[in-house]
Design a protein around this motif. Structure first.
Motif, short mmCIF file in Angstrom:
data_model
loop_
_atom_site.label_atom_id
_atom_site.label_comp_id
_atom_site.label_asym_id
_atom_site.label_seq_id
_atom_site.Cartn_x
_atom_site.Cartn_y
_atom_site.Cartn_z
N VAL A 1 82.21 39.51 61.61
CA VAL A 1 82.14 40.29 62.67
C VAL A 1 83.38 40.74 63.34
N PRO A 2 83.62 41.94 63.13
CA PRO A 2 84.84 42.61 63.92
C PRO A 2 84.81 42.47 65.56
N ASP A 3 85.83 42.52 66.13
CA ASP A 3 85.87 42.37 67.54
C ASP A 3 84.91 43.49 68.31
N ALA A 4 84.67 44.59 67.72
CA ALA A 4 84.00 45.74 68.47
C ALA A 4 82.53 45.36 68.34
N HIS A 5 82.22 44.69 67.57
CA HIS A 5 80.74 44.23 67.47
C HIS A 5 80.41 42.75 67.67
N ARG A 6 81.38 41.91 68.14
CA ARG A 6 81.28 40.66 68.61
C ARG A 6 79.89 40.18 69.48
N ASP A 7 80.05 41.18 70.50
CA ASP A 7 78.93 40.86 71.55
C ASP A 7 77.60 41.05 71.14
N ARG A 8 77.51 42.21 70.45
CA ARG A 8 75.95 42.50 69.65
C ARG A 8 75.65 41.20 68.62
N ALA A 9 76.75 40.49 68.06
CA ALA A 9 76.46 39.73 66.97
C ALA A 9 76.06 38.51 67.74
N ASN A 10 76.96 38.14 68.84
CA ASN A 10 76.47 36.68 69.51
C ASN A 10 74.99 37.00 70.11
N ALA A 11 74.77 38.18 70.52
CA ALA A 11 73.48 38.23 71.15
C ALA A 11 72.38 38.15 70.06
N VAL A 12 72.71 38.70 68.93
CA VAL A 12 71.76 38.45 67.78
C VAL A 12 71.60 36.84 67.32
#
Length: 212
Positions: free
Chosen positions: A134-145
């Motif tokens: 997961v690239p940094d720009a998508h990290r928050d969403r990935a962590n939420a998932v």
């Protein structure tokens, strides 16, 4: 056809990985709940269920310090495949124990301990793999998932476990768990997870197992 960009491909891999791991977690919880119902019905005693929790925690206490080091040293995809395979073997042995009519509580304790050992190595390898995918720009969403997987399985599994247990018994519930392990293992085996570039800090602490 046109090749998929690395970022898009890695994100797709992440979502496939998280979906199958959640599927496997739901299967494990269905099996655990069904076994708990079966054991309590047979023994009318809650102590065996407490001992199961004890044997699942002990490997975390004993091996958590080294699991991260080994996950860094080894190929993380192979660690996850091995962890799923080890847990699947334990589930298969437990299924055989119930199906043969020779089930004893120590079988459950032993399998719980073995599966927990494999789980301890799976968790850091999985977390590190997500970081690479997961690239940094998508990290928050990935962590939420990722944060949703435990509560989601906690809601879905109890709703299904009672139905599965009533329909196919404890052996069927364990069979569901075994199937989810096999699916998760096959998916992890088929995906590609990038290896991290070693940093200066990593090189400074590399060498002996104790230093790492």
């Amino acid at each position: 056809g046109r090749q998929m960009a690395p970022t898009t491909r890695n994100l797709r891999t992440f979502y496939i990985l998280i979906l199958t791991q959640t599927f496997s977690l739901i299967g494990t919880r269905i099996s655990s709940l069904a076994i708990g119902i079966h054991v309590f019905n047979d023994t009318k005693n809650a102590t065996p269920l407490t001992l199961v929790a004890f044997f699942s925690v002990i490997p975390m206490v004993l091996t958590s310090n080294i699991s991260g080091v080994l996950a860094d040293r080894w190929d993380r995809r192979k660690v996850m495949v091995l962890a799923d395979a080890g847990q699947a073997v334990g589930t298969a042995l437990l299924l055989l124990s119930f199906a043969s009519g020779n089930f004893e509580l120590w079988h459950l304790y032993l399998v719980t301990f073995i599966q927990s050992v494999f789980g301890v190595f799976q968790r850091p390898a999985f977390a590190a793999s997500v970081t690479m995918l997961v690239p940094d720009a998508h990290r928050d969403r990935a962590n939420a998932v990722m944060q949703m997987t435990q509560p989601l399985s906690g809601v879905i599994a109890p709703a299904i476990a009672g139905f599965v247990y009533a329909l196919v018994g404890v052996e069927g519930a364990i069979g569901v768990d075994l199937t989810t392990f096999v699916v998760a293992m096959a998916v992890v085996f088929s995906i590609s997870i990038p290896r991290p570039t070693q940093t200066e800090e990593g090189r400074a602490y590399s060498g002996t197992f104790r230093r790492e």
